[in-house]
Design an enzyme around this catalytic site. Structure first.
Site, PDB file in Angstrom:
ATOM      1  N   GLU A  20      31.444  44.559  46.853  1.00 44.16           N
ATOM      2  CA  GLU A  20      32.277  43.742  47.802  1.00 44.16           C
ATOM      3  C   GLU A  20      31.698  43.645  49.184  1.00 44.16           C
ATOM      4  O   GLU A  20      31.934  42.477  49.924  1.00 44.16           O
ATOM      5  CB  GLU A  20      33.656  43.913  47.528  1.00 44.16           C
ATOM      6  CG  GLU A  20      33.926  43.694  45.774  1.00 44.16           C
ATOM      7  CD  GLU A  20      35.442  44.035  45.464  1.00 44.16           C
ATOM      8  OE1 GLU A  20      36.250  43.160  45.621  1.00 44.16           O
ATOM      9  OE2 GLU A  20      35.793  45.289  45.255  1.00 44.16           O
ATOM     10  N   GLU A  24      35.228  47.788  38.250  1.00 43.94           N
ATOM     11  CA  GLU A  24      37.012  48.207  38.534  1.00 43.94           C
ATOM     12  C   GLU A  24      37.738  48.012  37.187  1.00 43.94           C
ATOM     13  O   GLU A  24      38.842  48.712  37.252  1.00 43.94           O
ATOM     14  CB  GLU A  24      37.636  47.087  39.625  1.00 43.94           C
ATOM     15  CG  GLU A  24      37.061  47.598  41.001  1.00 43.94           C
ATOM     16  CD  GLU A  24      35.956  46.827  41.563  1.00 43.94           C
ATOM     17  OE1 GLU A  24      35.489  46.829  42.555  1.00 43.94           O
ATOM     18  OE2 GLU A  24      35.157  46.419  40.386  1.00 43.94           O
TER      19      GLU A  24
END
Length: 769
Positions: A159, A179
């Site tokens: 990210e 995640e």
């Protein structure tokens, strides 16, 4: 800590600031790192001698993601302030240069007022009306950053790179957003930026399946801008950063892109299909639908709105039961190799180059396959040429299956096959480092084999047995090598199932245990060290699982209903289908062993005997509780009803000869609470080092749902007092099978969690730990 966890910045003569993350081994985003990034970026933005920024990670690894230790602090305290603001403050505002969220919101409103009809049909394309120009004007006061990626960029690490204006990577770098495996979802803008870089279908696949891709594929998909060798990485990244700063390459912000999202109708169709698939494969997991909700928000209302919703939903998920359970499993798995008296006494593992496997049946061939894939030479011994040939053929088939699954290349398969040698005698055992016996569960046979092994193997050779139930002291009682005897209990199919139960006796040497732990890691198994007793940790804990289900059938409960409920709870299959798949031979072989070991708490059932007498062998011959046809899903076999009727007639447990009426919850509890009860005895006798080892063993060995945190973790969410009260009630009606253990009664009375360590450990033998 501050010395080893830090962020540095070096400004070159070319005006490029190289910001480097230092947090070995994978440069995780600890709060110290995040604060360091904020400070270094702020400094770089303020300095006149800095034209552009390159972000990288030390020691050949970009970043393995957010530090999960922070999750445990948040979950223990309930305090979300421990989660630093990374998504908006660092990635959006600082790195990407989007500190005008309020302005964007106002502009969105003005555009809506100006052309509501156009926005209604293309709401996700509002940026096209001039925001790109505005962004470029805003960028004039900013400095571009480029990610130089090597090794891995996972989770928050990836990210961060997507918040940069370009990404340069080495070809084999691993990229992914895993995640969801922790019960949360990407929280630093990944749900918005990844779809805009690789397209909606691929982004959803990567997030919902936690699928990694290489940077080479990332380049093809648009996630990576350029590939280069490790030696050239920083140089190329610096070049790109200056090219962007000088407007010779596009100053691109991924959050502003819409070209890969497709039309609104296309996006909605993709999201709808993803929702349906998620319901099928992850119906009990909230993070999948939540992730899709956030992605949809960005598609409909724009990337900035999606980022804000993502931040809020992430905070909700991290405190939810699923995330608590999955984070527990994450850390529990990493604790299994911490063995007092073994891994903390400065021992060094010996190299295991060559292993002999005795027995080429289902288990032996699977064990051999796992070793070969781990680049360990294997001698496979059988009693005759026919059995040996069959074992070698099975190994070849296993390897080919791994190639088809994409987990092994053809070159590695050929290398593995070259490491295999067949044997009909002990001639090739003279230089082996370890032997793993995997023959049928017959004590005299195993004792004979181990007596032979002591004579033919070198004195350092570890003598391991794959027995699932037999006391290792009995197996090795006719040898003088008890310090080298150890249990290496694999689970079927051994080359796929991840658990390796390492069983030690009171005489097993720490060196032998350490060496087997090391082998387990090499062949990508999760080793759990347990004590020596009937059934060891996993099979002993779960022997009531099948027995409880059979007791329910004897009371008149439909066995297919039981299987459906257990499957809905999260087990891969119910106890009766599991018995079909495992085959009835194992159940019949251990029946007497369990009866002798567990006494009155063992439920005597003749169901499997009746099934075998009826010519049924389970999946092996296509006839069990279910019908097995090639290429088709197992179907309940109604023709077993006469067998069930006879079983109930002989059992005589139905009150007044009539079936009992039980709720779905009653059925689940009557299957699982006796398992929890036996787990309490296992912990009470110190068969496992810690309760979390039993959680991991239940997840990896028996398929207990990971998102429930493992058997003991789940039991503590239910409560010891409740479990004990239900077992007490049933024991009055149905006998000692349900009788609460003293450990469970004590925890229920004191209010302490089942998984909480003892205040003062009992004295115990090393076999019990």
């Amino acid at each position: 800590m501050a010395g080893s966890i830090r962020v540095t910045m070096d400004v070159g003569a070319d005006g490029v600031a190289l910001i480097t993350i230092f947090n070995p081994p994978v440069n995780a985003l600890h709060p110290i790192i995040i604060q360091g990034l904020k400070e270094k970026y702020a400094e770089a933005m303020d300095r006149d001698d800095v034209k552009a920024i390159v972000l990288t990670g030390a020691a050949g690894k970009f970043c393995g993601g957010f530090d999960i230790n922070v999750f445990t602090i948040v979950q223990e305290t309930g305090d979300l302030s421990h989660l630093p603001d990374v998504s908006v403050e660092l990635v959006s505002n600082t790195m990407e240069g989007s500190a005008f969220l309020l302005f964007l919101s106002l502009l969105q409103f003005l555009l809506f007022m100006y052309d509501g009809s156009r926005l209604a049909s293309h709401s996700y394309r509002y940026q096209d009306l001039g925001l790109t120009v505005i962004a470029c004007l805003y960028a004039a006061g900013k400095k571009p950053s480029v990610a130089a990626i090597q090794g891995l960029a996972l989770g928050g690490g990836l990210e961060l790179t997507m918040g940069c204006h370009a990404r340069i990577a080495t070809p084999e770098t691993q990229l992914g957003l895993p995640e969801l495996t922790l019960g949360v979802m990407p929280g630093f803008g990944g749900t918005q930026r990844l779809p805009r870089l690789v397209g909606l279908p691929k982004a959803i696949e990567m997030m919902l399946q936690s699928k990694f891709i290489t940077a080479k594929e990332g380049k093809e998909r648009g996630l990576i801008d350029a590939l280069c060798s490790p030696d050239e990485l920083i140089k190329v990244a610096r070049f790109w950063a200056l090219e962007i700063a000088n407007y010779r390459k596009p100053w691109t912000k991924s959050l502003d892109r819409t070209d890969k999202l497709g039309s609104l109708s296309e996006a909605r169709a993709v999201l709808s299909m993803a929702r349906q698939q998620a319901k099928k494969v992850a119906g009990n997991l909230p993070q999948h639908q939540a992730c899709l909700d956030v992605i949809e928000e960005g598609v409909l209302c724009g990337g900035q709105a999606g980022v804000l919703k993502e931040a809020n939903v992430f905070k909700e998920l991290v405190l939810a039961p699923t995330a608590r359970s999955l984070v527990h499993v994450f850390f529990a798995q990493r604790s299994t190799t911490k063995v007092p008296g073994v891994t903390d006494i400065q021992l060094k593992p010996r190299q295991i180059r060559k292993v002999a496997v005795i027995g080429g049946g289902l288990m032996g061939s699977g064990i051999a396959t796992a070793l070969l894939v781990g680049n360990i030479s294997v001698v496979l011994k059988e009693v005759n040429a026919q059995f040996l040939q069959r074992g070698q053929k099975t190994i070849a088939g296993n390897l080919e299956g791994l190639v088809k699954r994409g987990s092994l290349t053809k070159d590695k398969m050929n290398k593995a096959i070259s490491l295999l040698k067949g044997a009909l005698d002990y001639e090739d055992f003279k230089d082996v480092d370890m032997v793993i016996e995997a023959v049928i569960e017959k004590v005299p046979l195993k004792q004979s084999i181990f007596a032979d092994l002591e004579k033919v193997c070198p004195p350092h050779c570890i003598l391991a047995s794959n027995t699932s139930t037999i006391d290792l002291n009995v197996v090795g009682e006719k040898t003088n090598a008890q310090d080298r005897i150890i249990g290496a209990h694999f689970f079927s199919p051994a080359h796929i199932m991840p658990l390796l139960e390492i069983v030690r006796t009171e005489k097993t040497s720490p060196q032998a245990i350490l060496d087997l732990i090391t082998v387990g890691k090499i062949i990508k198994k999760v080793p759990v060290v347990v004590g020596n007793c009937t059934g060891f940790a996993v099979n002993r804990t779960f022997f009531p699982y099948t027995q409880g289900a059979q007791l329910l059938v004897s009371l008149g409960i439909d066995l297919f209903r039981i299987d459906r409920l257990i499957n809905s709870f999260g087990m891969p299959m119910g106890p009766f289908q599991l018995q079909d798949v495992a085959g009835y031979g194992v159940a019949l072989a251990v029946k007497e062993i369990y009866a002798a070991a567990f006494g009155t708490r063992n439920f005597e059932s003749g169901l499997v005997d009746l099934m075998a007498e009826n010519g049924r062998q389970g999946k092996i011959n296509g006839k069990g509780y279910y019908i097995y046809e090639k290429g088709a899903k197992p179907k309940p076999d109604p023709s077993i009803q006469p067998v069930i009727d006879e079983y109930r007639r002989r059992a005589k447990t139905m009150p007044g000869g009539k079936p009992v009426t039980l709720s779905d919850q009653d059925i689940l509890e009557m299957v699982f609470f006796p398992v929890v009860n036996e787990a309490c005895r296992v912990m009470d006798e110190n068969v496992v080092i810690r309760a979390s080892d039993l959680d991991i063993a239940s997840v990896l060995g028996m398929g207990f749902p990971k998102y429930r945190g493992g058997l003991i973790f789940w039991a503590d969410t239910v409560g010891a007092s409740y479990i004990c009260s239900k077992l007490s009630k049933w024991s009055e009606t149905y006998g000692d099978f349900f009788k609460p253990s003293s450990y469970l009664e004590e925890r229920a009375k004191s209010g302490r969690a089942l998984g909480a360590p003892r205040v003062a450990q009992k004295d115990s033998t090393r076999s019990r730990m």
